[in-house]
Design a protein around this motif. Structure first.
Motif, PDB file in Angstrom:
ATOM      1  N   LYS A 199       0.833  -1.201   0.000  1.00 10.02           N
ATOM      2  CA  LYS A 199       0.000   0.000   0.000  1.00 10.02           C
ATOM      3  C   LYS A 199       0.870   1.254   0.000  1.00 10.02           C
ATOM      4  CE  LYS A 199      -4.148  -1.979   2.090  1.00 10.02           C
ATOM      5  NZ  LYS A 199      -5.151  -1.906   3.170  1.00 10.02           N
ATOM      6  N   GLY A 200       1.935   1.207   0.785  1.00  9.23           N
ATOM      7  CA  GLY A 200       2.847   2.352   0.830  1.00  9.23           C
ATOM      8  C   GLY A 200       3.462   2.656  -0.518  1.00  9.23           C
ATOM      9  N   GLU A 201       3.759   1.616  -1.275  1.00  8.66           N
ATOM     10  CA  GLU A 201       4.355   1.812  -2.603  1.00  8.66           C
ATOM     11  C   GLU A 201       3.380   2.496  -3.549  1.00  8.66           C
ATOM     12  OE1 GLU A 201       7.419  -2.013  -2.368  1.00  8.66           O
ATOM     13  OE2 GLU A 201       5.600  -2.147  -3.600  1.00  8.66           O
ATOM     14  N   TYR A 202       2.099   2.162  -3.469  1.00 11.84           N
ATOM     15  CA  TYR A 202       1.110   2.816  -4.320  1.00 11.84           C
ATOM     16  C   TYR A 202       0.851   4.249  -3.860  1.00 11.84           C
ATOM     17  CZ  TYR A 202       0.096  -1.503  -6.829  1.00 11.84           C
ATOM     18  OH  TYR A 202       0.196  -2.617  -7.624  1.00 11.84           O
ATOM     19  N   ILE A 203       0.938   4.485  -2.549  1.00  7.69           N
ATOM     20  CA  ILE A 203       0.799   5.852  -2.041  1.00  7.69           C
ATOM     21  C   ILE A 203       1.920   6.733  -2.607  1.00  7.69           C
ATOM     22  CG2 ILE A 203       0.947   7.303   0.030  1.00  7.69           C
ATOM     23  CD1 ILE A 203      -0.333   4.885   1.546  1.00  7.69           C
ATOM     24  N   ALA A 204       3.138   6.180  -2.674  1.00  4.95           N
ATOM     25  CA  ALA A 204       4.268   6.949  -3.203  1.00  4.95           C
ATOM     26  C   ALA A 204       4.052   7.305  -4.676  1.00  4.95           C
ATOM     27  CB  ALA A 204       5.562   6.152  -3.041  1.00  4.95           C
ATOM     28  N   ILE A 205       3.495   6.385  -5.441  1.00  4.79           N
ATOM     29  CA  ILE A 205       3.218   6.662  -6.858  1.00  4.79           C
ATOM     30  C   ILE A 205       2.128   7.716  -6.984  1.00  4.79           C
ATOM     31  CG2 ILE A 205       2.483   5.671  -9.060  1.00  4.79           C
ATOM     32  CD1 ILE A 205       3.559   2.978  -8.078  1.00  4.79           C
ATOM     33  N   LEU A 206       1.083   7.608  -6.159  1.00  8.44           N
ATOM     34  CA  LEU A 206       0.018   8.610  -6.178  1.00  8.44           C
ATOM     35  C   LEU A 206       0.558   9.988  -5.786  1.00  8.44           C
ATOM     36  CD1 LEU A 206      -2.825   6.471  -4.592  1.00  8.44           C
ATOM     37  CD2 LEU A 206      -3.000   7.671  -6.791  1.00  8.44           C
ATOM     38  N   TYR A 207       1.501  10.013  -4.855  1.00  5.98           N
ATOM     39  CA  TYR A 207       2.139  11.273  -4.453  1.00  5.98           C
ATOM     40  C   TYR A 207       2.858  11.894  -5.644  1.00  5.98           C
ATOM     41  CZ  TYR A 207       5.341  14.437  -1.973  1.00  5.98           C
ATOM     42  OH  TYR A 207       6.046  15.534  -1.554  1.00  5.98           O
ATOM     43  N   ASP A 208       3.595  11.081  -6.393  1.00  8.58           N
ATOM     44  CA  ASP A 208       4.278  11.595  -7.589  1.00  8.58           C
ATOM     45  C   ASP A 208       3.280  12.153  -8.599  1.00  8.58           C
ATOM     46  OD1 ASP A 208       6.758  10.998  -6.616  1.00  8.58           O
ATOM     47  OD2 ASP A 208       7.146   9.299  -7.930  1.00  8.58           O
ATOM     48  N   PHE A 209       2.143  11.487  -8.729  1.00  5.59           N
ATOM     49  CA  PHE A 209       1.101  11.938  -9.652  1.00  5.59           C
ATOM     50  C   PHE A 209       0.560  13.301  -9.217  1.00  5.59           C
ATOM     51  CE2 PHE A 209      -3.552  11.655 -10.820  1.00  5.59           C
ATOM     52  CZ  PHE A 209      -3.370  11.909 -12.169  1.00  5.59           C
ATOM     53  N   LEU A 210       0.277  13.444  -7.941  1.00  7.91           N
ATOM     54  CA  LEU A 210      -0.216  14.718  -7.417  1.00  7.91           C
ATOM     55  C   LEU A 210       0.844  15.813  -7.537  1.00  7.91           C
ATOM     56  CD1 LEU A 210      -1.964  13.474  -4.132  1.00  7.91           C
ATOM     57  CD2 LEU A 210      -3.108  14.298  -6.195  1.00  7.91           C
ATOM     58  N   ALA A 211       2.118  15.426  -7.353  1.00  5.96           N
ATOM     59  CA  ALA A 211       3.215  16.399  -7.379  1.00  5.96           C
ATOM     60  C   ALA A 211       3.424  17.008  -8.755  1.00  5.96           C
ATOM     61  CB  ALA A 211       4.509  15.740  -6.900  1.00  5.96           C
ATOM     62  N   GLU A 212       2.857  16.407  -9.794  1.00  3.05           N
ATOM     63  CA  GLU A 212       2.937  17.001 -11.130  1.00  3.05           C
ATOM     64  C   GLU A 212       2.105  18.280 -11.223  1.00  3.05           C
ATOM     65  OE1 GLU A 212       1.834  14.140 -14.055  1.00  3.05           O
ATOM     66  OE2 GLU A 212       3.243  12.629 -13.339  1.00  3.05           O
ATOM     67  N   SER A 213       1.111  18.398 -10.322  1.00  2.00           N
ATOM     68  CA  SER A 213       0.213  19.556 -10.353  1.00  2.00           C
ATOM     69  C   SER A 213       0.293  20.420  -9.101  1.00  2.00           C
ATOM     70  CB  SER A 213      -1.247  19.084 -10.516  1.00  2.00           C
ATOM     71  OG  SER A 213      -1.390  18.257 -11.651  1.00  2.00           O
ATOM     72  N   ILE A 214       0.799  19.839  -8.012  1.00  2.00           N
ATOM     73  CA  ILE A 214       0.809  20.529  -6.721  1.00  2.00           C
ATOM     74  C   ILE A 214       2.233  20.611  -6.184  1.00  2.00           C
ATOM     75  CG2 ILE A 214       0.020  20.415  -4.322  1.00  2.00           C
ATOM     76  CD1 ILE A 214      -2.232  21.061  -6.236  1.00  2.00           C
ATOM     77  N   LYS A 215       2.581  21.758  -5.618  1.00  2.00           N
ATOM     78  CA  LYS A 215       3.890  21.916  -4.998  1.00  2.00           C
ATOM     79  C   LYS A 215       3.789  21.516  -3.531  1.00  2.00           C
ATOM     80  CE  LYS A 215       7.664  25.251  -4.420  1.00  2.00           C
ATOM     81  NZ  LYS A 215       8.097  26.654  -4.644  1.00  2.00           N
ATOM     82  N   PHE A 216       4.429  20.414  -3.182  1.00  2.82           N
ATOM     83  CA  PHE A 216       4.401  19.919  -1.813  1.00  2.82           C
ATOM     84  C   PHE A 216       5.518  20.555  -0.979  1.00  2.82           C
ATOM     85  CE2 PHE A 216       2.182  16.251  -3.833  1.00  2.82           C
ATOM     86  CZ  PHE A 216       1.045  16.248  -3.024  1.00  2.82           C
ATOM     87  N   PRO A 217       5.384  20.528   0.359  1.00  2.00           N
ATOM     88  CA  PRO A 217       6.458  21.052   1.226  1.00  2.00           C
ATOM     89  C   PRO A 217       7.775  20.312   0.976  1.00  2.00           C
ATOM     90  CG  PRO A 217       4.455  20.666   2.502  1.00  2.00           C
ATOM     91  CD  PRO A 217       4.219  20.080   1.143  1.00  2.00           C
ATOM     92  N   LYS A 218       8.885  21.043   1.035  1.00  2.00           N
ATOM     93  CA  LYS A 218      10.196  20.431   0.849  1.00  2.00           C
ATOM     94  C   LYS A 218      10.596  19.657   2.099  1.00  2.00           C
ATOM     95  CE  LYS A 218      12.031  23.806  -2.462  1.00  2.00           C
ATOM     96  NZ  LYS A 218      13.112  24.798  -2.729  1.00  2.00           N
ATOM     97  N   PHE A 219      11.412  18.639   1.891  1.00  2.00           N
ATOM     98  CA  PHE A 219      11.904  17.826   3.000  1.00  2.00           C
ATOM     99  C   PHE A 219      12.785  18.699   3.888  1.00  2.00           C
ATOM    100  CE2 PHE A 219      14.789  14.563   4.838  1.00  2.00           C
ATOM    101  CZ  PHE A 219      13.818  13.781   5.449  1.00  2.00           C
ATOM    102  N   ASN A 220      12.428  18.778   5.155  1.00  6.62           N
ATOM    103  CA  ASN A 220      13.098  19.712   6.062  1.00  6.62           C
ATOM    104  C   ASN A 220      13.446  19.032   7.389  1.00  6.62           C
ATOM    105  OD1 ASN A 220      14.119  22.116   7.133  1.00  6.62           O
ATOM    106  ND2 ASN A 220      12.129  22.704   7.973  1.00  6.62           N
ATOM    107  N   ILE A 221      14.103  17.890   7.300  1.00  6.34           N
ATOM    108  CA  ILE A 221      14.584  17.200   8.494  1.00  6.34           C
ATOM    109  C   ILE A 221      16.082  17.466   8.599  1.00  6.34           C
ATOM    110  CG2 ILE A 221      14.804  15.003   9.703  1.00  6.34           C
ATOM    111  CD1 ILE A 221      11.920  15.862   9.234  1.00  6.34           C
ATOM    112  N   PRO A 222      16.531  18.094   9.674  1.00  5.14           N
ATOM    113  CA  PRO A 222      17.959  18.435   9.779  1.00  5.14           C
ATOM    114  C   PRO A 222      18.850  17.195   9.814  1.00  5.14           C
ATOM    115  CG  PRO A 222      16.847  18.766  11.884  1.00  5.14           C
ATOM    116  CD  PRO A 222      15.771  18.492  10.873  1.00  5.14           C
TER     117      PRO A 222
END
Length: 390
Positions: free
Chosen positions: A97-120
């Motif tokens: 399920k996590g793997e499909y969530i990651a693909i869906l995230y990439d799909f959404l990221a084509e249209s939406i700007k997500f927060p940048k990774f900000n873990i020090p």
């Protein structure tokens, strides 16, 4: 034609996704276990009637089994809080399920700007072979501008820092949270999946802090399945100590608890402030040497006597925080009229060769039911027109 296109790899993926063994699936579609294995290895193509049964039992659309594998998602590692007490097939199902969530995230990221990774990227300081959790967690808090104040919504803070978070119904009651590092065509990303099992606000806060510990502290190239139990238990213990220090910063918590550290009523009141369980605060007080081990054990007996192991005060009053980023991104796309629900599902299927039902996508992205219904989208568009008019 249908038979010629059948993709056995997809059958195996769907079976694992549903946490089913070869034997369990064979009984449901009335064929031998050997036949299922041959279907999956593309040695035999199932008859159309069997394909229909496979679709019905596994709950995947016809096209899912006809598509060629195109999008490769690699799971680097997955940390389950209850690895030692869960069934392997249930863990595999959640990983899929996590793997499909990651693909869906990439799909959404084509249209939406997500927060940048900000873990020090922090240097882990150790004293006497032990991690200095107080210094480490305080540095992270300072990086995020949280000082030593109570964290009202850790789900929000993690999403704001570029970690993907969703909430799923787990295939196993013993799985309450897990974190996953994945690699897709757009790069590496971290996913935290919170489950709807036994969730309270305090439990969800601690789960998020625990999974953050794995992201910061631990090796994501480890083979966790073959790791000795003692070693994995040590990793889990580190994550728990990190979570407690992160949620209950030393100086601020000592100031709050030191006046009456042996009174359970004090912990009840502080739960409303710190959004952390009484059990976690008691343990934290012991670790900070505010109370002695014997005093802690006495308090644990009182805690159990009051029946709090089955539910603490205010568990039903403090509502769990829910992930919002994936839901907001999807809603923004639909409201922007780029796609309606039907074309959203269809475009994702065509682009990534992963045909999922709208109900499946709604669950993976933690969307409200019928978000991807075209009828629902029409209502949203009408409401927007009315708003714009006035």
């Amino acid at each position: 034609m249908l038979k010629e296109k059948f993709n056995g790899n997809r059958l195996k993926a769907a079976r694992l996704y549903r946490a089913m063994t070869l034997d369990e699936l064979s009984k449901q579609i009335d064929v031998s276990k050997q036949a299922i294995s041959q279907y999956e290895n593309c040695e035999i193509i199932p008859e159309p009637s069997k394909i229909f049964k496979i679709m019905t039992v596994l709950g995947f659309p016809k096209d899912y089994f006809l598509q060629e594998d195109k999008m490769i998602t690699e799971t680097k590692a997955t940390y389950f809080r209850s690895l030692l007490g869960t069934n392997k097939k249930d863990r595999i199902a959640q990983i899929k399920k996590g793997e499909y969530i990651a693909i869906l995230y990439d799909f959404l990221a084509e249209s939406i700007k997500f927060p940048k990774f900000n873990i020090p990227n922090l240097e882990i300081k150790e004293t006497n072979e032990s991690i200095d959790y107080d210094a480490l967690t305080l540095e992270i808090r300072m990086h995020w501008g949280l000082s030593q104040d109570p964290i009202q919504d850790l789900v929000y803070e993690l999403e704001k820092s570029g970690i993907i978070i969703t909430s799923l119904t787990s295939t196993s009651k013993s799985i309450d949270a897990y974190s996953q590092k994945l690699k897709t065509s757009t790069g590496e990303k971290y996913l935290i999946v919170l489950t709807t099992n036994k969730e309270t606000k305090a439990r969800r806060q601690f789960s998020c802090a625990h999974e953050l510990a794995h992201i910061i502290l631990h090796n994501w190239n480890e083979d966790l399945e073959s790791m000795p139990k003692s070693e994995f238990s040590n990793i889990e213990n580190q994550a728990n100590k990190f979570a407690a220090a992160f949620l209950l910063p030393k100086e601020a918590f000592i100031k709050d608890i030191s006046k009456s550290p042996l009174s359970l009523n004090t912990y009840i009141k502080l739960k409303l402030k710190w959004h952390t369980s009484i059990a976690a605060m008691m343990m934290r007080a012991k670790d900070l040497e505010i109370i002695t081990p014997s005093q802690y054990q006495n308090m644990v007996r009182k805690y159990s006597y009051r029946g709090w192991r089955n539910g603490e005060p205010y568990d039903n009053d403090l509502l769990p925080s829910n992930p919002t980023v994936l839901k907001s991104a999807t809603k923004k796309i639909l409201e922007g009229k780029k796609w309606d629900g039907e074309s959203f599902v269809r475009t994702f299927s065509q682009k990534y060769n992963v045909c999922l039902s709208k109900n499946e996508i709604e669950e993976l992205l933690n969307l409200d039911q019928n978000t991807l219904s075209t009828e629902c989208n029409d209502i949203i568009n009408i409401e927007n027109k009315i708003k714009n008019k006035f």
